[in-house]
Design a protein around this motif. Structure first.
Motif, mmCIF file in Angstrom:
data_model
loop_
_atom_site.group_PDB
_atom_site.id
_atom_site.type_symbol
_atom_site.label_atom_id
_atom_site.label_comp_id
_atom_site.label_asym_id
_atom_site.label_seq_id
_atom_site.Cartn_x
_atom_site.Cartn_y
_atom_site.Cartn_z
ATOM 1 N N ASP A 200 0.811 -1.218 0.000
ATOM 2 C CA ASP A 200 0.000 0.000 0.000
ATOM 3 C C ASP A 200 0.844 1.268 0.000
ATOM 4 N N LYS A 201 1.999 1.208 -0.611
ATOM 5 C CA LYS A 201 2.800 2.417 -0.801
ATOM 6 C C LYS A 201 2.386 3.068 -2.122
ATOM 7 N N LYS A 202 2.092 4.343 -2.056
ATOM 8 C CA LYS A 202 1.778 5.096 -3.266
ATOM 9 C C LYS A 202 3.086 5.574 -3.886
ATOM 10 N N LEU A 203 3.227 5.393 -5.193
ATOM 11 C CA LEU A 203 4.452 5.756 -5.888
ATOM 12 C C LEU A 203 4.177 6.905 -6.849
ATOM 13 N N PHE A 204 5.135 7.836 -6.941
ATOM 14 C CA PHE A 204 4.987 8.904 -7.922
ATOM 15 C C PHE A 204 6.339 9.272 -8.520
ATOM 16 N N VAL A 205 6.304 9.830 -9.711
ATOM 17 C CA VAL A 205 7.490 10.317 -10.410
ATOM 18 C C VAL A 205 7.413 11.837 -10.462
ATOM 19 N N LEU A 206 8.521 12.484 -10.148
ATOM 20 C CA LEU A 206 8.602 13.945 -10.201
ATOM 21 C C LEU A 206 9.885 14.294 -10.937
ATOM 22 N N THR A 207 9.752 14.756 -12.174
ATOM 23 C CA THR A 207 10.928 14.934 -13.032
ATOM 24 C C THR A 207 10.884 16.269 -13.768
ATOM 25 N N ASN A 208 12.043 16.799 -14.085
ATOM 26 C CA ASN A 208 12.125 18.006 -14.909
ATOM 27 C C ASN A 208 12.031 17.691 -16.399
ATOM 28 N N SER A 209 12.132 16.431 -16.753
ATOM 29 C CA SER A 209 12.026 16.059 -18.169
ATOM 30 C C SER A 209 10.589 16.252 -18.648
ATOM 31 N N ASP A 210 10.440 16.519 -19.960
ATOM 32 C CA ASP A 210 9.097 16.739 -20.505
ATOM 33 C C ASP A 210 8.355 15.413 -20.656
ATOM 34 N N PHE A 211 7.073 15.502 -20.987
ATOM 35 C CA PHE A 211 6.237 14.304 -21.050
ATOM 36 C C PHE A 211 6.730 13.303 -22.086
ATOM 37 N N HIS A 212 7.020 13.756 -23.294
ATOM 38 C CA HIS A 212 7.342 12.822 -24.374
ATOM 39 C C HIS A 212 8.653 12.077 -24.090
ATOM 40 N N TYR A 213 9.644 12.776 -23.547
ATOM 41 C CA TYR A 213 10.902 12.109 -23.208
ATOM 42 C C TYR A 213 10.703 11.161 -22.025
ATOM 43 N N SER A 214 9.919 11.583 -21.040
ATOM 44 C CA SER A 214 9.639 10.718 -19.888
ATOM 45 C C SER A 214 8.933 9.448 -20.337
ATOM 46 N N LYS A 215 7.950 9.602 -21.211
ATOM 47 C CA LYS A 215 7.222 8.432 -21.714
ATOM 48 C C LYS A 215 8.160 7.483 -22.448
ATOM 49 N N LEU A 216 9.046 8.050 -23.262
ATOM 50 C CA LEU A 216 10.012 7.230 -23.986
ATOM 51 C C LEU A 216 10.822 6.361 -23.031
ATOM 52 N N LEU A 217 11.376 6.966 -21.983
ATOM 53 C CA LEU A 217 12.238 6.226 -21.062
ATOM 54 C C LEU A 217 11.446 5.252 -20.200
ATOM 55 N N LEU A 218 10.275 5.658 -19.737
ATOM 56 C CA LEU A 218 9.475 4.766 -18.885
ATOM 57 C C LEU A 218 8.920 3.596 -19.684
ATOM 58 N N GLU A 234 -0.148 2.966 -14.601
ATOM 59 C CA GLU A 234 -0.897 2.301 -13.530
ATOM 60 C C GLU A 234 -0.028 2.080 -12.299
ATOM 61 N N LEU A 235 1.259 1.875 -12.516
ATOM 62 C CA LEU A 235 2.176 1.626 -11.401
ATOM 63 C C LEU A 235 2.338 2.871 -10.535
ATOM 64 N N PHE A 236 2.441 4.023 -11.175
ATOM 65 C CA PHE A 236 2.665 5.264 -10.444
ATOM 66 C C PHE A 236 1.363 6.028 -10.280
ATOM 67 N N GLU A 237 1.067 6.383 -9.051
ATOM 68 C CA GLU A 237 -0.150 7.140 -8.743
ATOM 69 C C GLU A 237 -0.145 8.492 -9.469
ATOM 70 N N PHE A 238 1.005 9.120 -9.451
ATOM 71 C CA PHE A 238 1.175 10.405 -10.139
ATOM 72 C C PHE A 238 2.493 10.388 -10.916
ATOM 73 N N VAL A 239 2.478 10.989 -12.087
ATOM 74 C CA VAL A 239 3.704 11.284 -12.829
ATOM 75 C C VAL A 239 3.671 12.769 -13.143
ATOM 76 N N ILE A 240 4.617 13.507 -12.597
ATOM 77 C CA ILE A 240 4.654 14.967 -12.759
ATOM 78 C C ILE A 240 5.884 15.307 -13.590
ATOM 79 N N VAL A 241 5.664 15.832 -14.788
ATOM 80 C CA VAL A 241 6.758 16.139 -15.712
ATOM 81 C C VAL A 241 6.979 17.656 -15.765
ATOM 82 N N SER A 242 8.121 18.049 -16.367
ATOM 83 C CA SER A 242 8.453 19.485 -16.483
ATOM 84 C C SER A 242 8.202 20.202 -15.168
#
Length: 467
Positions: A200-218, A234-242
């Protein structure tokens, strides 16, 4: 559960952590730093040549070990400095030439290196290694007679070229065209992320990379190994880009909702349901989700952008990834016999020095020549021990970076960088997997570090039970 790969500055109970957040580049997604920084080096040189730098710059080779994390660049003097926790310079290069102690003293005298001074810039992350490499090389080229601008302009031109390489897609297109060369896949890490979700740990990504580059790598690094989720979204509750860190931690920027199908964005009024976002700020994130700082553990690789400002301004729990650490610890094991010999000689030297001080003091205070023969013998023995210790120290340092030695040490003191890690990172490790291979209920206990007076008073072995 094994926890020895995680190093603890402040006690941290994972059981009480509700949200685990991850920087993406060099944290959640690992790069082959040597390949990536080498390519960045070449791209920046091409950009500098295009803006009028001489053709000789194109022939400058990339040497990965020329710089290490934590060094400080003196933009005004064209120097690269290794600084202790107290701001004192312990090693320095002007371009590719080492500065000896006399030159250092003449240049800096009693200068305290304060990174708030815009004259200086620090190498905070693996992404800065090519920048430092280029600065040293171009300073050297200028000193050889090449027609180049002053040192501060050199630095600014390199930084602008690096920023342009990120902004115009030059480096990203290289990564995109050969992901296997630049990005390291880690199936065990993905297994661990899914395991944490079970707790029950919520996971999130917080990155300065833009959406399209983040999607590519993930898509490349995460999706192939998922067993219990269809996609990283689905794995990450939130993905925050840029996210514009560290501004994310101190500003009041609004969130935009990202449509994963095409990357288009819409305004967000109040609630933050799980999903993909651009921008935003920590205050809105924690307030909307009703989170306290102690509920969140954020893991990143940038001491300033990910760790320092976050700890100071938001008081989230912090973890730092130091990919340099794995090699440094391996070297520590190699040099352990040398270090033991140094310690033994230092212990042997101390009583000789103490007796020498006592006899010289007695001679001065008596006002007559006294103990001369004994004093000379003590000084001769001490000099010989110093010679042997010096040889061993040089042998010890030869196992580390040939220009700078250890990342986390500056002589006998912690490096400035190590001191920052100690102050602002609750825990640290060489890669994210070292943390996540531990149970989500692990209690990381910080050792009780004795102060100098406690050591002298024989309190080194005090236990934690009373605290």
């Amino acid at each position: 559960m094994e926890t020895t790969k995680v190093y603890v500055n402040r006690t941290l109970n994972l059981r009480k952590i509700r949200y685990l957040g991850f920087d993406m580049d060099h944290t959640l997604v690992r790069y082959d730093s040597r390949a990536f920084e080498g390519k960045m080096h070449d791209i920046v040189l091409s950009k500098l040549f295009a803006q009028g730098y001489p053709e000789a710059v194109l022939k400058l080779p990339f040497e990965f070990d020329l710089a290490i994390r934590g060094l400080v660049m003196d933009k005004q003097m064209g120097n690269l400095l290794k600084v202790s926790r107290h701001g004192s310079i312990r090693a320095a290069y002007h371009g590719l030439s080492p500065l000896d102690f006399t030159s250092q003293r003449k240049t800096y005298s009693s200068t305290y290196i304060d990174l708030r001074d815009h004259r200086y810039s620090s190498i905070d992350t693996a992404f800065s290694l090519s920048l430092a490499n280029l600065f040293m090389q171009l300073v050297h080229l200028k000193d050889l007679g090449a027609t180049l601008p002053d040192y501060a302009t050199l630095f600014a031109d390199i930084v602008n070229a690096v920023d342009a390489a990120h902004r115009d897609g030059s480096i990203k297109s290289e990564v995109r065209s050969d992901l296997a060369r630049y990005v390291i896949k880690d199936e065990a890490l993905v297994r661990s992320l899914e395991r944490y979700r079970k707790h029950d740990k919520k996971l999130f990504v917080l990155t300065n990379s833009d959406f399209h580059y983040s999607k590519l790598l993930l898509d490349y690094a995460i999706n192939p190994f998922l067993k219990e989720h269809r996609d990283w979204s689905e794995l990450f509750e939130f993905v925050i880009v840029s996210a514009q860190k560290p501004g994310f931690f101190v500003g009041n920027q609004k969130f935009l909702r990202v449509n994963p199908a095409d990357g288009t964005m819409t305004n967000v009024d109040r609630e933050l349901p799980p999903g993909i976002y651009q921008g935003g700020c920590a205050r809105t994130f924690t307030d909307t989700l009703d989170l306290d700082g102690d509920d969140i553990l954020y893991i990143g690789d940038h001491i300033y952008g990910d760790i320092l400002r976050l700890k100071k301004d938001c008081n989230w729990r912090t973890a730092m990834v130091l990919e340099d650490l794995e090699e440094e610890i391996r070297k520590y094991r190699e040099v352990a016999p040398i270090q033991r010999e140094i310690n033994e000689l230092m212990l042997a030297k101390q009583p000789l020095e103490d007796e020498n001080v006592r006899l010289v003091s007695e001679r001065i205070e008596a006002g007559v020549s006294k103990h001369d023969a004994v004093i000379q013998e003590l000084q001769a023995k001490t000099t010989e021990l110093d010679r042997r210790i010096g040889e061993l120290i040089r042998k010890h340092q030869s196992h580390f970076n040939k220009y700078w030695g250890e990342v986390m040490r500056a002589g006998n003191e912690e490096s400035y960088f190590a001191n920052q890690v100690e102050r602002f990172a609750c825990i640290y490790m060489s890669k994210l997997g070292d943390l996540l291979e531990n149970s989500p209920r692990t209690y990381f206990r910080a050792p009780r570090l004795p102060m100098a007076h406690e050591i002298q008073a024989g309190q080194v072995n005090m236990t934690l039970s009373a605290y």
